[in-house]
Design a protein around this motif. Structure first.
Motif, short mmCIF file in Angstrom:
data_model
loop_
_atom_site.label_atom_id
_atom_site.label_comp_id
_atom_site.label_asym_id
_atom_site.label_seq_id
_atom_site.Cartn_x
_atom_site.Cartn_y
_atom_site.Cartn_z
N VAL A 258 0.87 -1.17 0.00
CA VAL A 258 0.00 0.00 0.00
C VAL A 258 0.91 1.22 0.00
O VAL A 258 1.82 1.33 0.83
N TYR A 259 0.67 2.12 -0.96
CA TYR A 259 1.54 3.29 -1.16
C TYR A 259 0.81 4.59 -0.82
O TYR A 259 -0.41 4.66 -0.85
N GLN A 260 1.63 5.58 -0.54
CA GLN A 260 1.10 6.91 -0.28
C GLN A 260 0.56 7.53 -1.57
O GLN A 260 0.60 6.92 -2.63
N THR A 261 0.08 8.75 -1.47
CA THR A 261 -0.57 9.42 -2.60
C THR A 261 0.32 9.52 -3.83
O THR A 261 -0.17 9.54 -4.96
N ASN A 262 1.65 9.54 -3.62
CA ASN A 262 2.54 9.63 -4.79
C ASN A 262 2.66 8.29 -5.52
O ASN A 262 3.29 8.21 -6.58
N GLY A 263 2.09 7.23 -4.96
CA GLY A 263 2.11 5.93 -5.63
C GLY A 263 3.46 5.24 -5.60
O GLY A 263 3.64 4.22 -6.28
N LYS A 264 4.41 5.74 -4.79
CA LYS A 264 5.76 5.16 -4.76
C LYS A 264 6.21 4.77 -3.35
O LYS A 264 6.77 3.68 -3.16
N ASP A 265 5.99 5.65 -2.40
CA ASP A 265 6.47 5.42 -1.04
C ASP A 265 5.49 4.54 -0.26
O ASP A 265 4.27 4.75 -0.35
N PRO A 266 5.98 3.56 0.52
CA PRO A 266 5.09 2.73 1.34
C PRO A 266 4.25 3.61 2.27
O PRO A 266 4.73 4.64 2.77
N TYR A 267 3.00 3.19 2.50
CA TYR A 267 2.11 3.99 3.34
C TYR A 267 2.72 4.18 4.73
O TYR A 267 2.68 5.27 5.30
N ASP A 268 3.27 3.13 5.30
CA ASP A 268 4.01 3.21 6.56
C ASP A 268 4.93 1.99 6.63
O ASP A 268 5.05 1.22 5.67
N LYS A 269 5.58 1.80 7.77
CA LYS A 269 6.55 0.71 7.93
C LYS A 269 5.90 -0.66 7.95
O LYS A 269 6.59 -1.68 7.88
N THR A 270 4.59 -0.71 8.05
CA THR A 270 3.88 -1.99 8.04
C THR A 270 4.00 -2.69 6.70
O THR A 270 4.02 -3.92 6.63
N PHE A 271 4.12 -1.92 5.63
CA PHE A 271 4.08 -2.47 4.28
C PHE A 271 5.47 -2.59 3.67
O PHE A 271 6.33 -1.74 3.93
N PRO A 272 5.66 -3.67 2.88
CA PRO A 272 4.66 -4.66 2.45
C PRO A 272 4.30 -5.64 3.57
O PRO A 272 5.14 -6.00 4.39
N VAL A 273 3.04 -6.09 3.56
CA VAL A 273 2.54 -7.07 4.51
C VAL A 273 2.58 -8.46 3.86
O VAL A 273 2.19 -8.61 2.71
N THR A 274 3.07 -9.44 4.60
CA THR A 274 3.10 -10.82 4.10
C THR A 274 1.86 -11.55 4.58
O THR A 274 1.58 -11.59 5.78
N LEU A 275 1.11 -12.16 3.66
CA LEU A 275 -0.16 -12.80 3.98
C LEU A 275 -0.28 -14.15 3.30
O LEU A 275 0.31 -14.39 2.24
#
Length: 316
Positions: A258-275
């Motif tokens: 999940v990325y921030q509004t710029n479509g490049k930076d991760p939304y936060d340190k949680t991502f990427p999430v492994t599922l």
């Protein structure tokens, strides 16, 4: 309607408290006993490959296994001092006298050791089997080569390693059939397949039984591209946002980005999430915020697949 008297209520309360406490307070196992099953005290055997086996102890997290020759009172050699989490352990031995012991452990307590003595008699290698060490059974690798390892067998001075991709249906068409004096051999795979392997001990006059049959899979092919299901691209959604994608048969897990509004930076340190699931409930984000997301699959060998399309959504 069922009525519960005060005495029953008190009993129920104590039961709930006991179960709850046990989840947070580790029970002591100091006064519990390990029961050894095999080899039993005084046992005699002509089989070199021994399986040490004992009963599991409730609330134990691990077990310390020690093995010496000839006894703990007159030790000449320490053969094993290992911690394992199961109640069985295989180990190859030479003819001789031995004593073994086990204690159960958890994070705050341990039982007393319980020991047993046994004897291994000299016999022909015809009755014996080589113990395989690596690769582990059903291993999957992305490396084009692997080191095959096994334990030494008393009485053997060379070893025959056989590898096949057809379950040894035709021994004249094996992938590898080699006799060596070492306890390991490096093999280069020529195709992405499942390889079966086994080892036999030999000397100038006799051959052992074949070892157990193991297999190892060589796989460098990445899984396919993940198909996103919902939400559709560039739609307005309410929280929590249920991100969903189609399952892939070759995927062992998924990486959700999940990325921030710029479509490049991760939304936060949680991502990427492994599922391992094929959906994720996204609960963050501000009203009016536009975020982007993508998913990629990872197979059993660890090969990552291509990224899915990049979609966006707007928090309502």
């Amino acid at each position: 309607m069922l009525k519960i008297n005060n005495l029953s209520k008190i009993a129920l309360l104590f039961a709930i408290l006991f179960i709850g406490c046990k989840e947070f307070i580790e029970p002591s196992i100091d006064r519990k006993n390990v029961v050894l099953l095999a080899p039993s005290n005084g046992a005699e055997s002509s089989i070199y490959n021994q399986t040490f086996w004992w009963e599991e102890v409730e609330d134990a997290l691990k077990y310390r296994l020690q093995l010496v020759t000839p006894s703990f009172d007159k030790t000449t050699r320490l053969l094993l001092d290992t911690v394992i989490r199961t109640n069985k352990f295989k180990f190859p031995l030479d003819p001789g006298q031995y004593e073994w012991r086990v204690r159960a452990e958890n994070g705050s307590s341990k039982t007393a050791y319980v020991s047993a003595s046994f004897t291994i008699h000299l016999s022909s290698i015809k009755q014996q089997q080589v113990q395989l060490l690596a690769p582990a059974n059903h291993a999957v690798t992305t490396e084009a080569s692997a080191i095959f390892k096994w334990s030494s067998l008393y009485g053997a001075n060379k070893y025959r390693l056989q590898i096949d991709t057809n379950n040894f249906a035709d021994e004249s068409q094996l992938f590898l059939d080699k006799t060596i004096s070492n306890l390991e051999f490096t093999v280069v795979f020529n195709r992405q397949k499942v390889y079966q392997w086994r080892v036999q001990g030999k000397n100038d006059t006799a051959e052992s039984k074949w070892s157990e049959l193991r297999d190892v899979k060589f796989d460098k092919s990445p899984p396919a591209k993940v198909e996103l299901i919902s939400p559709a691209n560039n739609v307005v959604v309410s929280k929590p946002v249920n991100l969903k994608w189609a399952a892939l048969a070759t995927a062992k897990k998924y990486m959700l980005y999940v990325y921030q509004t710029n479509g490049k930076d991760p939304y936060d340190k949680t991502f990427p999430v492994t599922l391992t699931a094929t959906s994720y409930s996204f609960v963050d984000g501000l009203v009016g915020e536009k975020l982007f997301w993508a998913v990629r699959a990872v197979d059993e060998a660890g090969n990552p697949g291509p990224y899915s399309e990049l979609r966006s959504f707007i928090i309502q």
